[in-house]
Design a protein around this motif. Structure first.
Motif, PDB file in Angstrom:
ATOM      1  N   ARG A 122     -35.022  12.310  51.128  1.00 58.28           N
ATOM      2  CA  ARG A 122     -34.472  11.971  49.945  1.00 58.28           C
ATOM      3  C   ARG A 122     -35.335  12.021  48.713  1.00 58.28           C
ATOM      4  O   ARG A 122     -34.918  11.846  47.615  1.00 58.28           O
ATOM      5  CB  ARG A 122     -34.881  11.061  50.552  1.00 58.28           C
ATOM      6  CG  ARG A 122     -34.312   9.322  49.461  1.00 58.28           C
ATOM      7  CD  ARG A 122     -34.356   8.282  49.541  1.00 58.28           C
ATOM      8  NE  ARG A 122     -34.131   7.496  48.576  1.00 58.28           N
ATOM      9  CZ  ARG A 122     -33.977   5.885  48.980  1.00 58.28           C
ATOM     10  NH1 ARG A 122     -34.445   5.226  49.269  1.00 58.28           N
ATOM     11  NH2 ARG A 122     -34.228   4.980  47.837  1.00 58.28           N
ATOM     12  N   ALA A 123     -36.736  12.710  49.547  1.00 53.40           N
ATOM     13  CA  ALA A 123     -37.643  12.784  47.919  1.00 53.40           C
ATOM     14  C   ALA A 123     -37.315  13.703  47.538  1.00 53.40           C
ATOM     15  O   ALA A 123     -37.108  13.851  46.222  1.00 53.40           O
ATOM     16  CB  ALA A 123     -39.508  12.624  48.622  1.00 53.40           C
ATOM     17  N   ASP A 126     -34.264  13.453  44.968  1.00 61.45           N
ATOM     18  CA  ASP A 126     -34.690  12.796  44.021  1.00 61.45           C
ATOM     19  C   ASP A 126     -35.491  13.759  42.749  1.00 61.45           C
ATOM     20  O   ASP A 126     -34.423  13.333  41.845  1.00 61.45           O
ATOM     21  CB  ASP A 126     -35.768  11.007  44.256  1.00 61.45           C
ATOM     22  CG  ASP A 126     -35.224  10.624  44.890  1.00 61.45           C
ATOM     23  OD1 ASP A 126     -33.960  10.319  44.906  1.00 61.45           O
ATOM     24  OD2 ASP A 126     -35.591   9.620  45.577  1.00 61.45           O
ATOM     25  N   TRP A 127     -36.010  14.453  43.288  1.00 63.57           N
ATOM     26  CA  TRP A 127     -36.788  15.029  42.338  1.00 63.57           C
ATOM     27  C   TRP A 127     -36.053  15.974  41.509  1.00 63.57           C
ATOM     28  O   TRP A 127     -36.036  16.316  40.427  1.00 63.57           O
ATOM     29  CB  TRP A 127     -37.696  15.769  42.901  1.00 63.57           C
ATOM     30  CG  TRP A 127     -39.026  16.757  41.807  1.00 63.57           C
ATOM     31  CD1 TRP A 127     -38.502  17.784  41.945  1.00 63.57           C
ATOM     32  CD2 TRP A 127     -39.860  15.903  40.947  1.00 63.57           C
ATOM     33  NE1 TRP A 127     -40.017  19.083  40.794  1.00 63.57           N
ATOM     34  CE2 TRP A 127     -40.023  17.515  40.419  1.00 63.57           C
ATOM     35  CE3 TRP A 127     -40.058  15.178  40.662  1.00 63.57           C
ATOM     36  CZ2 TRP A 127     -40.949  17.212  39.622  1.00 63.57           C
ATOM     37  CZ3 TRP A 127     -41.233  15.114  39.478  1.00 63.57           C
ATOM     38  CH2 TRP A 127     -41.834  16.019  38.820  1.00 63.57           C
ATOM     39  N   ARG A 180     -38.853   5.490  37.628  1.00 64.16           N
ATOM     40  CA  ARG A 180     -38.725   4.599  38.410  1.00 64.16           C
ATOM     41  C   ARG A 180     -37.231   4.392  38.681  1.00 64.16           C
ATOM     42  O   ARG A 180     -37.119   4.252  39.865  1.00 64.16           O
ATOM     43  CB  ARG A 180     -39.281   3.090  37.799  1.00 64.16           C
ATOM     44  CG  ARG A 180     -40.906   2.830  38.333  1.00 64.16           C
ATOM     45  CD  ARG A 180     -41.093   1.569  37.216  1.00 64.16           C
ATOM     46  NE  ARG A 180     -42.399   1.553  37.622  1.00 64.16           N
ATOM     47  CZ  ARG A 180     -42.383   0.263  37.867  1.00 64.16           C
ATOM     48  NH1 ARG A 180     -42.180  -0.935  37.435  1.00 64.16           N
ATOM     49  NH2 ARG A 180     -44.071  -0.320  38.260  1.00 64.16           N
ATOM     50  N   ARG A 181     -36.071   4.722  37.562  1.00 59.88           N
ATOM     51  CA  ARG A 181     -34.863   5.027  38.232  1.00 59.88           C
ATOM     52  C   ARG A 181     -34.265   6.326  39.016  1.00 59.88           C
ATOM     53  O   ARG A 181     -33.772   5.717  39.615  1.00 59.88           O
ATOM     54  CB  ARG A 181     -34.426   5.536  36.883  1.00 59.88           C
ATOM     55  CG  ARG A 181     -32.620   5.160  36.659  1.00 59.88           C
ATOM     56  CD  ARG A 181     -32.530   5.415  35.544  1.00 59.88           C
ATOM     57  NE  ARG A 181     -30.907   5.357  35.665  1.00 59.88           N
ATOM     58  CZ  ARG A 181     -29.803   5.471  34.387  1.00 59.88           C
ATOM     59  NH1 ARG A 181     -30.016   4.613  33.134  1.00 59.88           N
ATOM     60  NH2 ARG A 181     -28.788   5.521  34.199  1.00 59.88           N
ATOM     61  N   HIS A 182     -35.241   7.731  39.169  1.00 58.05           N
ATOM     62  CA  HIS A 182     -34.804   8.224  39.337  1.00 58.05           C
ATOM     63  C   HIS A 182     -35.678   8.254  40.968  1.00 58.05           C
ATOM     64  O   HIS A 182     -35.169   9.448  42.019  1.00 58.05           O
ATOM     65  CB  HIS A 182     -34.773   9.100  38.782  1.00 58.05           C
ATOM     66  CG  HIS A 182     -34.077   9.547  37.666  1.00 58.05           C
ATOM     67  ND1 HIS A 182     -34.028   9.132  36.365  1.00 58.05           N
ATOM     68  CD2 HIS A 182     -33.141  10.574  37.927  1.00 58.05           C
ATOM     69  CE1 HIS A 182     -33.244   9.600  36.175  1.00 58.05           C
ATOM     70  NE2 HIS A 182     -32.322  10.044  36.189  1.00 58.05           N
ATOM     71  N   LEU A 183     -37.159   7.974  40.844  1.00 58.32           N
ATOM     72  CA  LEU A 183     -37.735   8.440  42.016  1.00 58.32           C
ATOM     73  C   LEU A 183     -38.003   7.615  42.999  1.00 58.32           C
ATOM     74  O   LEU A 183     -38.743   6.443  42.831  1.00 58.32           O
ATOM     75  CB  LEU A 183     -39.111   8.988  41.371  1.00 58.32           C
ATOM     76  CG  LEU A 183     -38.953  10.590  40.437  1.00 58.32           C
ATOM     77  CD1 LEU A 183     -40.074  10.761  39.898  1.00 58.32           C
ATOM     78  CD2 LEU A 183     -38.442  12.003  41.733  1.00 58.32           C
ATOM     79  N   SER A 184     -37.302   7.594  44.264  1.00 55.92           N
ATOM     80  CA  SER A 184     -38.204   6.259  45.475  1.00 55.92           C
ATOM     81  C   SER A 184     -39.824   6.386  45.398  1.00 55.92           C
ATOM     82  O   SER A 184     -39.833   5.466  46.018  1.00 55.92           O
ATOM     83  CB  SER A 184     -36.601   6.792  45.636  1.00 55.92           C
ATOM     84  OG  SER A 184     -36.760   8.102  47.027  1.00 55.92           O
ATOM     85  N   ASP A 185     -39.698   7.808  46.291  1.00 56.77           N
ATOM     86  CA  ASP A 185     -41.062   7.961  46.952  1.00 56.77           C
ATOM     87  C   ASP A 185     -42.591   7.773  46.155  1.00 56.77           C
ATOM     88  O   ASP A 185     -42.119   8.575  44.539  1.00 56.77           O
ATOM     89  CB  ASP A 185     -41.588   9.446  46.983  1.00 56.77           C
ATOM     90  CG  ASP A 185     -42.526   9.463  48.099  1.00 56.77           C
ATOM     91  OD1 ASP A 185     -44.024   9.093  47.323  1.00 56.77           O
ATOM     92  OD2 ASP A 185     -42.372   9.654  49.079  1.00 56.77           O
ATOM     93  N   PRO A 186     -43.457   6.606  45.732  1.00 58.56           N
ATOM     94  CA  PRO A 186     -43.955   6.190  44.637  1.00 58.56           C
ATOM     95  C   PRO A 186     -44.986   7.555  44.353  1.00 58.56           C
ATOM     96  O   PRO A 186     -45.674   7.718  43.503  1.00 58.56           O
ATOM     97  CB  PRO A 186     -45.549   5.140  45.091  1.00 58.56           C
ATOM     98  CG  PRO A 186     -44.983   4.882  47.224  1.00 58.56           C
ATOM     99  CD  PRO A 186     -43.589   5.729  46.880  1.00 58.56           C
ATOM    100  N   ARG A 189     -42.969   9.208  41.704  1.00 54.22           N
ATOM    101  CA  ARG A 189     -43.395   8.395  40.369  1.00 54.22           C
ATOM    102  C   ARG A 189     -44.591   8.377  39.952  1.00 54.22           C
ATOM    103  O   ARG A 189     -44.653   8.626  38.161  1.00 54.22           O
ATOM    104  CB  ARG A 189     -43.868   7.198  40.272  1.00 54.22           C
ATOM    105  CG  ARG A 189     -42.112   6.980  41.500  1.00 54.22           C
ATOM    106  CD  ARG A 189     -41.920   5.066  41.384  1.00 54.22           C
ATOM    107  NE  ARG A 189     -40.830   4.895  41.663  1.00 54.22           N
ATOM    108  CZ  ARG A 189     -39.927   3.116  42.031  1.00 54.22           C
ATOM    109  NH1 ARG A 189     -41.281   2.392  41.729  1.00 54.22           N
ATOM    110  NH2 ARG A 189     -39.071   3.214  42.188  1.00 54.22           N
TER     111      ARG A 189
END
Length: 496
Positions: A122-123, A126-127, A180-186, A189
């Motif tokens: 998922r990360a 996202d990227w 924050r809109r595109h990346l779920s992994d802190p 971010r």
């Protein structure tokens, strides 16, 4: 043929001087320091084990094609002067909590695969989604914004933006908001936030368009110059001298003569007679030019935030630490660090040294910069500017610099890299030192913080031009070189 004076022999000043001399102008460069390079500084420390050499400014070259173009424009080849070594990893990211590290590289597909291996599919997805957006921002900006003069919001508005480009650039959105809109992994971010600081800005306020910064680095690569990044200044100086430029170091320009709305020359410290000039190119901080060098202080037309500064340790270390060329050690949380570095005077929050900062370590595997069996460490921590206002720190306060240096070494030990018992020496450089040595107000690394609108290259008087990291198109070696290209193109060749 115009008589041109360049104030400052940083990369921007030397690049402009070389370009102008190559097109037939008579160019003289005045530099207040005893050596050229400006913020692209070097320091050598002799020890019984041998000599250590440190780059005290930039440690990474990106967008090398900008420099290939620069040298070709002056009748030379970059490879004749410099030995470029591609880096993989470009940066090793070490995150809090002892989890996997992440090595960045210049192959987008490979980097996405590394993200997937470290943080999951998922990360990685996202990227890749963010990356597609970053590509649109880069394509919309690199030719129309980065290579053209932009001095006002009207200039930006006049560009032929496509609707898709505007949607990608997202005026009004911050880089933090984009992450924050595109990346779920802190952790991703955190990584994205850090690119705002590479332009001197707070990611919570920096424009989302700065997503083009990681895109450029991770698409076109990061490079080291064998012998150190300071060899770039040597190469530019050689080009200038070969082209007939007169370069005078140890010479301070105290004023730019600009009576009647146009420049007439400059005044030098300790010299009664003015130096006449048809054109003056200032490779000084824009604030310094407007506030200190013009006959009467002027207000900058572009209202911009000042860049953050840096607290630096130069370490001579025995043994082999096994670190990558660049390693970033992240803290548990970054907002406390940003609050400390930038302060919030409007909310009564004073700037201060960050207790738990991000630590950047550069260790070049280059025998030219350290003795056998040793390493030369450049350690950088983002820091508030030097000064006494609420948004600054008085880095000359007795005992502060050494105490904070101790703290940084303790932080590195806490993050698994303890070199305290392997130090041959340490030297401390604070924002106050950069303020004094490079005439950078407050020790601000980039002069003005990241954004699409910076002080214009065209000065407030006819014949006055500004280059360097505090002006358009921004900070960092390639942007500074592009500012030189913009100004040289606007001045034009001598035979026009």
């Amino acid at each position: 043929m115009a008589r041109i004076v360049v104030v400052g022999a940083g990369v921007g000043g030397l690049a402009t001087a070389a370009r102008l001399a190559a097109t037939g102008h008579e160019v003289t460069v005045f530099e207040r320091a005893d050596s050229v390079g400006g913020k692209l500084g070097r320091h050598t420390r002799d020890t019984p084990a041998g000599a250590f050499t440190f780059d005290t400014g930039p440690s990474l070259l990106t967008l090398p094609e900008v420099f290939h173009e620069l040298f070709e424009a002056t009748g030379a080849k970059l490879d004749e002067y410099l030995d470029l070594a591609p880096l993989d990893p470009i940066v090793r990211h070490v995150f809090p909590g002892g989890g996997p590290t992440l090595d960045s590289c210049a192959d987008p597909a490979e980097f996405a695969a590394r993200i997937g291996a470290a943080f999951g599919d998922r990360a990685a997805a996202d990227w890749q989604r963010l990356w597609r957006r970053a590509a649109r921002v880069w394509n919309a900006s690199h030719a129309d914004v980065l290579r053209r003069p932009v001095g006002s919001p009207l200039d930006l508005a006049a560009l032929a933006w496509r609707l898709g480009d505007l949607a990608a650039i997202a005026p009004g959105r911050t880089l933090r908001g984009l992450g924050r809109r595109h990346l779920s992994d802190p952790r991703l971010r955190m990584l994205l936030d850090r690119y705002a600081t590479y332009t001197g800005a707070d990611p919570r306020r920096a424009p989302a368009a700065l997503v083009a910064v990681p895109y450029a680095e991770l698409t076109f690569g990061g490079w080291y110059l064998r012998g150190g990044l300071g060899t770039l200044a040597d190469a530019l100086l050689t080009r200038c001298l070969d082209l007939g430029v007169v370069v005078r170091t140890g010479t301070t320009v105290t004023r730019i003569d600009a009576a009647g709305g146009r420049v007439h020359g400059v005044r030098l410290a300790g010299v009664a007679a003015p130096v006449p000039a048809d054109v003056v190119v200032a490779n000084a901080d824009a604030l310094t030019v407007y506030r200190d060098l013009l006959p009467s202080p002027r207000r900058l037309a572009a209202l911009t935030d000042r860049s953050l500064a840096g607290f630096v340790l130069l370490l001579g270390v025995s043994g082999d630490s096994g670190l990558a060329h660049h390693t970033v050690f992240f803290p548990r949380g970054t907002d406390a660090e940003f609050d400390a570095v930038f302060g919030h005077p409007g909310r009564g929050v004073r700037a201060r040294p960050a207790a738990d900062p991000t630590v950047f370590v550069t260790v070049a595997d280059d025998p030219a910069v350290r003795p056998d069996g040793h390493e030369a460490w450049f350690v950088l921590v983002n820091a508030a500017r030097h000064g006494t206002a609420a948004g600054a720190v008085d880095w000359r306060r007795p005992g502060l610099a050494e105490a904070y240096a101790d703290r940084i070494l303790d932080v590195l030990a806490e993050r698994g890299v303890d070199v305290r018992d392997r130090l041959l020496f340490r030297e401390v450089r604070t924002p106050a030192d950069l303020h004094a040595d490079a005439a950078a107000p407050g020790g601000a690394i980039h002069g003005t913080a990241g954004g699409l609108l910076r002080p214009a290259n065209r000065g407030p008087a006819a014949g006055l031009w500004l280059v360097g990291g505090s002006t358009h198109p921004g900070g960092g070696l390639p942007m500074v070189a592009l500012s030189a290209q913009i100004v040289a193109d606007e001045i034009g060749p001598a035979w026009d």
